[in-house]
Design an enzyme around this catalytic site. Structure first.
Site: not given
Length: 1478
Positions: A445, A725, A835, A1055
């Site tokens: 990942d 966030e 990002r 995930n």
């Protein structure tokens, strides 16, 4: 009064860890409870089977059914809440454990052989003695299994006797009962910090908004809080909840293991239905936080809860050596069959040669003799008993012990310990340690694995203006914490303006109440009892808040943006409605969106788990409103002037982001905003004097210096569900848009001027992987407008923007430019590994909102297709948005990642990155971490059409093959010539592949897996972007099954679980995304860099040690058993032995057991330093060089040779003597022991004191046991007698001569070969062993020579900076890639005449290869559409690389690239639909 004592305990080894459990004095003797439990046990399985066929569960309240009516209760068929994770009971342990042990073929084999020995006609030994080895092995395994099961029993008992409060109809109050007595349909009351005993539907919360906060760390390891909402219709909490009045029927889905989905509805007596989902379900194992009391009805209990259904344990994985070993055991069984067949035939021939029956041939009762055939058959069975040790019975137990020792050494390695996180490596799987040394593919990942997963706000763009945040960049580069006491930073961080009207504060705080305190909130009506507060998993004051490290929290604001925010802060107070209202509105909306559009919980730094629901009071500052008016009059003209003259920061964004272009762009946008003639001229030129700027600066400073800091009393802690966030909220706080409090209905933000705005939250549409965005619908407290703030991925957000009205040309042009500029900034962010998120808003009128709200309510109440309807309503709302700006968040690379990847690549491991992140970001990270090299040729394939995908794969594969055809003879030639010869040709080009999730779907659905794998085999790195968790696991399974390769998956989030479980070895990283990946893994580490030593050192050692030990065990048993086989040729194949049977049993169990175990745990063929310096040594494990069929056969031949020597040297020595059978066998047994131990001594590469002691102890123990046994045992083995044999032979010089000369003859060939290999061998493995014997300085020098020689012979680039500069100049005309490094070129082809690419089209570029050493050609092909490009004509629906349009051989590829470079649409947010990069 009831009290409970909290004692530490553990829920389950598989689900909860480090949890606090309670010893309770549960009132388990209630009569109705006993009756109901008995009924559950009686009815049990039959009723459950009937219910399994139903797809819905119906739950009613148990209060209507007492003990007398229990048989009428429909809930009686459901499982009890008693948890049983044990495998055995006292009665079933013995038969069940024996049955499980018989799953091993070797155990069945030895039991059958032992039972066969009880048959008198075929027995070879005493029947009772033959049972000892197998009984000892199985007893050891049974004791281990019993201990593990007993530990599980104790944990189950502790859990089942925990206490909780259940409503009792008889007492009309909540009474304390055990967890095991909780049943479906019961009403359970929980207080703060209590653990939830079952899956409970939330019906009441002491929170006035009907909210309950959960900590799910016991379930998934995540420390951030989750919100749960009371079922709709029960949210009015004005009165206490009365369980006896509950008459509804609950219909929900059957138990399943999906932690994120749950749906059902509640049917009221009037047949009205109320829908609910996972937001109303409290899961077993979670902890209540920040909520005084909650009440709910139990839906799932015991093993039907979602937590227990996820507790299936890890998939049993068999190591590659174990699979190889099972095959070799079958080969040994075949060898045993041949030897037994030879014995049987030999016995038949021997018996048939007698003219009359010999004296030892005894007839049966009827006087008949056995026929030679039948005698041969019996002898076949006897030989099986005699030679049974050929299959090593102790091998399995020895392997388990060795792996246990290897795991201990790995766990004790200080280099694999993370001091910062205080986490050592966790070895969760004990049976696959050796697989760490055979890995061929690593699937990783990106976020949290290669990167820190600490999201740091890095840059942003607002209204097309980019703010580079250079101050923040410098802070990150220096890695120094900001001094919070610094006055300048404090002034930037906490500047404030007073509210214009103090009375307005009451308006802004509408509907708020006092802060919710843990022990002082609205208390539930506890009926008939009080109780002490129980402690949770950790003390609340000491709880760490996730995503709140210093590097994430302390954002240094950009000076230019800070000044604009200050201006906007003054303008929003209506002091000057004429100055840049659009710009200031965009700034305010942008930061309001950052602060509001999330689900962040607010707490204080002193009490991080105490939720803040109202803002603390702000002290009014001393500055007067008149003073602000006076100062602002001086600012009007200057502010307008300055806004026109805003320039780009010193950090350039490349050619398209120069300061000059930005100034022109800003001027154009500003004149569009403020001039009716729409950009007729630059209206502010006359105002851009130096004096006005100075006035502006001085005046602003005067304003903010005169404002007293009315800062909030304490710093806030933000508990977010994701680090992104949290980063955005901290960024908003850096510009004084501070999130102060949040409830489900309201959110309060403190503005820069000190004003508190309280927004009513109308709806929150959470983030999901399909929409890739989240939205919040609020009502503005001042304008009363309904505003939708949305943030999400730019790949979807740009499609949702509103097209400006055609009649307003100025606004249309302005929005188009903002969109183009923002897209350029987004591309730049992505190319630099940031990002990206787009921020947008939408203003709804009241009628539109009411219509949408009605649709939303209908969707929420729907029973069927509820998820689809909710998705449809969300998508309907999130359209025609207005773009506010975008953010770039940096996820920093972990320390040591580039070095680790480079070392793993040198070790021959192919590394794939499977990420859900966008393509540009993933590619940039790949270059940063050395996954891709600047010299690599990178292919990029993005398409959503099967034919296009197939043609792209064929084209790319053809190009790769052509390069490999040219390279193969060159590689072979350089492989033959001496290493001193330097290669002057071009280096070997390496290939990389970038592919997206859509293309992966096409490959899997269209049957293109073989072509895809064929292409990836030629690529040194593969990046799969925008891939789902399911696609990740499918890719891993594809490589593992089709290529038969050893795979390793590493990830840190939920995930990644499916990918981790699909690989041969799964590694979880205990990072910021919880512990789900760790719980599903075989090994858990805290940093990616630990993978280097784990694989290259411990993996190599574990594989080498275990492989050599397994081979040694086979050698030892075959060599020893053959001694008995050779003797059969001299005893008429009668099945007799020349060695005492007790000596034979102890030979494997004691005399030769410890040295190989120590060898398997401690031996180091190469030192750790050398293994890290020369990663190529790892390749020996990938190719199974040590343990393969050829080595097995060679070892077996060596064992046959040594057994021949050990038998026949004593035979010829004692030939024609009167020595008895056991006196002949004793020196053979002694010689064999010495030979086998000396054989191991040759194999040991690292001698320690432990090795020496065990070797000597084995020999000493053998002689001591033999002397005692031969002295004591007078009639142990009639008719032969071992009495005093050893005592006689140790006084015979011949015995010592045999013990010296025979092992030398037996081991001389092996020792000679080892000596030749060490002297003349040129393999890197042998050189590494020789290097370990050198001093440290000389060793480092030799290693450096080896590496430089390897680079020279392999054609690796060793170029100077000058040559690199020339190379870049040669290919500068090809550099136009939107996200690749300058070595790649990216061109968007829209002209159908230039579409198409053939091999001949690429050939013209190959003329650069001799000078450059490599080539790059990158062709981006984009599917055109009539709406975007009418020139595409009829070809718009076809892919440009389909062979129907082929570039002619004479076409100049470089000219083609140049001509089409101008057609690239920088303003488009779409990447090329189909692309291939060569």
């Amino acid at each position: 009064m009831m009290s409970r004592k909290s004692v530490p305990g553990c829920f389950s080894r598989m689900i909860w860890k480090k949890h606090f459990f309670k010893e309770t004095c549960c009132r388990c003797g209630v009569s109705d409870t006993e009756i109901q439990n008995e009924e559950l046990e009686k009815r049990g399985k039959v009723k459950k089977r009937k219910k399994k066929n139903e797809n819905k569960r119906v739950v009613v309240s148990n209060l209507a059914f007492g003990s007398k009516k229990w048989k009428e209760n429909p809930n009686r068929h459901y499982d009890s809440n008693k948890v049983k994770t044990t495998k055995y009971t006292i009665l079933t342990f013995l038969p069940k454990n024996i049955y499980e042990q018989f799953h091993r073929f070797a155990n069945i084999y030895f039991v059958v052989v032992a039972l066969l020995n009880f048959v008198p006609v075929v027995n070879a030994f005493q029947p009772g003695v033959s049972m000892i080895p197998i009984c000892a092995i199985m007893a050891m395994t049974a004791i281990k299994d019993a201990w593990e099961d007993f530990q599980r029993y104790k944990l189950d008992k502790e859990i089942n006797h925990m206490g909780c409060y259940i409503y009792s109809r008889e007492e009309r109050a909540y009474v304390e009962k055990c967890w095991k007595d909780v049943r479906v349909g019961d009403f359970v009351q929980l207080q703060c910090n209590e653990t939830i005993p079952a899956d409970i539907l939330l019906l009441y919360s002491s929170d006035q908004n009907g909210v309950c906060h959960l900590e799910t760390a016991n379930l998934d390891g995540e420390t951030n809080l989750k919100q749960r909402q009371v079922v709709m219709g029960f949210s009015s909490q004005n009165t206490s909840f009365e369980p006896e009045f509950f008459q509804n029927t609950i219909i929900c889905e059957m138990p399943n293991n999906d932690l994120n989905k749950f749906k059902g509805y509640m049917e009221q007596p009037n047949h009205e239905r109320i829908g609910f989902n996972i937001e109303s379900l409290l899961l077993r194992g979670c902890t209540i936080r920040n909520t005084e009391a909650v009440i709910g009805i139990v839906i799932y209990t015991g093993h039907e809860t979602k937590a227990m259904l996820n507790n299936n344990g890890p998939r049993y994985k068999r190591s590659k050596i174990e699979r190889r070993m099972n095959m070799d055991i079958f080969l040994c069984a075949g060898l045993l069959f041949v030897m037994c067949l030879v014995g049987a035939i030999g016995h038949g021939i021997w018996t048939g040669n007698f003219s009359m029956h010999p004296p030892y041939d005894v007839p049966n009762e009827s006087g008949n003799f056995l026929s030679p055939v039948l005698a041969g058959f019996y002898m076949f069975l006897t030989m099986i008993i005699l030679l049974q040790v050929l299959i090593p019975i102790s091998l399995y137990v020895s392997i388990e012990l060795v792996k246990l020792g290897q795991v201990f050494l790995i766990h004790s390695d200080i280099d694999l310990y993370d001091e910062e996180a205080d986490l050592p490596i966790q070895c969760r799987a004990l049976n696959i340690t050796e697989d760490l040394g055979q890995i061929q593919y690593i699937f990783s990942d990106k976020t949290g694995t290669l990167t820190e997963n600490k999201m740091v706000f890095r840059r942003c763009t607002i209204d097309g203006i980019e703010f580079s945040h250079q101050e923040n960049a410098r802070r990150l580069e220096t890695h120094k914490e900001l001094d919070l006491d610094d006055e300048d930073f404090a002034r930037l961080q906490h500047f404030t303006l007073p509210p214009v009207n103090i009375e307005r504060l009451t308006t802004y705080k509408q509907g708020t109440t006092r802060p919710l305190r843990r022990c002082q909130s609205a208390r539930a009506n506890f009926q008939g009892h009080t109780r002490n507060r129980s402690l949770g998993r950790r003390d609340s004051n000491q709880s760490q808040v996730a995503f709140s490290s210093t590097i994430e929290k302390d954002v240094a604001p950009d000076s230019r943006l800070l000044r604009r925010v200050r201006e906007a802060a003054l303008q929003t107070e209506n002091l000057s409605p004429f100055i840049h209202m659009k710009t200031s509105s965009s700034l305010t909306d942008f930061f309001l969106a950052l602060a509001i559009c999330n689900t962040v919980l607010v707490s204080t730094a002193t009490k991080p788990r105490q939720r803040v629901t109202v803002p603390p009071p702000v002290k009014p500052s001393g500055i007067t409103l008149e003073r602000i008016h006076q100062i602002f009059q001086r600012l009007k003209l200057a502010s307008l002037s300055q806004s026109f003259s805003s320039s780009q920061s010193s950090s350039e964004l490349g050619a398209s982001f120069s300061a000059k272009n930005t100034e022109l762009h800003l001027a154009a946008l500003d004149c569009c905003d403020n001039d009716d003639d729409c950009c007729a001229s630059s209206r502010g030129d006359g105002l851009q004097g130096k004096g006005s700027t100075d006035i502006a600066s001085a005046s602003l400073d005067e304003v903010f210096k005169s404002v007293t800091n009315s800062s909030l009393p304490t710093d806030f802690c933000y508990e977010a569900e994701s680090p992104d966030e949290a980063a955005l909220v901290y960024a908003a706080q850096a510009y004084s848009f501070t999130l102060v409090s949040r409830t489900p209905e309201q959110v309060t933000v403190r503005l820069p001027q000190g004003t508190l705005l309280t927004f009513d939250i109308l709806y929150t549409l959470g983030f999901d992987s399909v929409r890739k965005r989240m939205s919040v619908v609020v009502r503005h407290p001042l304008t009363k407008e309904i505003v939708v703030y949305t943030k999400g991925a730019d790949s979807v957000m740009m499609d949702l923007l509103e097209d400006s009205a055609k009649d307003d040309i100025c606004a249309e042009r302005r929005m188009k430019r903002i969109k183009e500029k923002t897209q350029k900034h987004l591309d730049y962010y992505a190319r630099h590994g940031l990002r990206t998120l787009c921020i947008a808003k939408k203003v709804l009128n009241e009628d539109d909102f009411q219509k949408w709200a009605n649709f939303r309510r209908e969707a929420e109440a729907a029973i069927d297709n509820r998820d689809e309807l909710l998705m449809e309503t969300a998508q309907h709302l999130e359209m025609k948005l207005t773009l506010l700006g975008a953010t770039g968040i940096e996820d920093r690379l972990q320390d040591g990642v580039p070095d680790t990847i480079a070392a793993l690549r040198e070790a021959g491991i192919q590394i794939w990155v499977l990420t859900g992140d966008k393509q540009e970001t993933a590619v940039n990270i790949a270059y940063s971490c050395k996954l891709l090299n600047q010299r690599d040729s990178v292919f990029t394939i993005n398409t959503d059409n099967k034919k296009t995908c197939e043609s792209l794969l064929n084209l790319t594969l053809e190009e790769v093959r052509k390069n490999y055809e040219v390279e193969k003879p060159q590689r072979k030639f350089f492989g033959i010539i001496p290493t001193s010869f330097s290669a002057s040709g071009a280096p070997v080009p390496e290939f990389g592949l970038v592919i997206d999730g859509r293309t992966l779907s096409i490959i899997f659905q269209g049957g293109l897996e073989e072509k895809f794998l064929l292409l990836t085999k030629h690529c040194r790195s593969v990046l799969c972007c925008r891939s789902t968790p399911l696609q990740k696991s499918m890719v891993v399974k594809l490589v593992r099954r089709q290529l038969k390769a050893m795979t390793l998956s590493i990830g840190d989030g939920a995930n990644d679980v499916s990918m981790i479980q699909a690989a041969d070895v799964g590694i979880g990283i205990s990072g910021q995304e919880g512990m789900q990946a760790v719980m599903a893994s075989d090994f858990a580490i805290s940093r990616f860099k630990h993978l280097k030593k784990l694989l290259l050192v411990h993996g190599h050692w574990c594989y080498t040690r275990l492989a050599k030990m397994v081979i040694y065990f086979f050698y030892k048993n075959v060599s020893y058993v053959n001694l008995l086989f050779w003797y059969q040729f001299f005893c008429g194949f009668s099945g007799t032995t020349m060695i005492d049977y007790w000596q034979m049993i102890f030979f494997n169990l004691f005399f030769t057991s410890m040295p190989p175990l120590l060898f398997g745990v401690l031996d180091k063929d190469v030192s750790a330093e050398t293994l890290l310096d020369l990663p190529e040594l790892y390749k020996s494990g990938q190719t199974s060089k040590i343990y393969r069929l050829s080595t097995f056969i060679i070892t077996m031949l060596d064992a046959f040779y040594q057994s021949l020597v050990c038998f026949f040297v004593p035979y010829f020595m004692y030939q024609d003597s009167d020595i008895d059978v056991l006196s002949f066998g004793n020196p053979i047994n002694t010689i064999s022991l010495l030979t086998i131990l000396l054989h191991l001594a040759i194999e040991i590469k690292t001698w320690t004191l432990s090795h020496l002691i065990t070797m000597i102890s084995s020999v000493v123990f053998y002689f001591v046991f033999s002397l005692i046994y031969n002295a004591v045992c007078v009639i142990c083995n009639p008719p032969t007698n071992p009495y005093w044999i050893m005592e006689k032979q140790i006084s015979d010089p011949t015995f010592y001569l045999l013990c010296f000369i025979t092992p030398v003859i037996a081991l001389l060939p092996r020792f000679f070969i080892f000596a030749l290999r060490g002297t003349f061998g040129t393999t890197l493995y042998l050189k590494a062993q020789q290097l370990d014997k050198l001093p440290r300085g000389q060793k480092d020098l030799e290693i450096q020579k080896l590496r430089s020689r390897k680079e020279t012979t392999s054609g690796a680039p060793v170029a100077s900076s000058a040559s690199n500069y020339d190379l870049e100049q040669n290919i500068s005309h090809l550099c136009a890639s939107p996200f690749l490094p300058p070595a790649a070129a990216s061109v968007s082809h829209r002209d159908p005449e230039s579409q198409g690419l053939s091999a001949s089209g690429v050939n013209p570029l190959r003329k650069h290869t001799p000078e450059e050493g490599y080539y790059f050609f990158n062709k981006w092909a984009e599917e055109g559409s009539a709406a975007t490009n009418s020139s595409a004509g009829p070809f718009s629906g076809h892919h440009p690389l389909i062979p129907s349009k082929v570039t002619t051989p004479g076409q100049d590829g470089s000219k083609l690239t140049k001509d089409n470079a101008h057609n690239f649409n920088h303003g488009s947010h779409r990447r090329s639909v189909s692309a291939v990069t060569l």
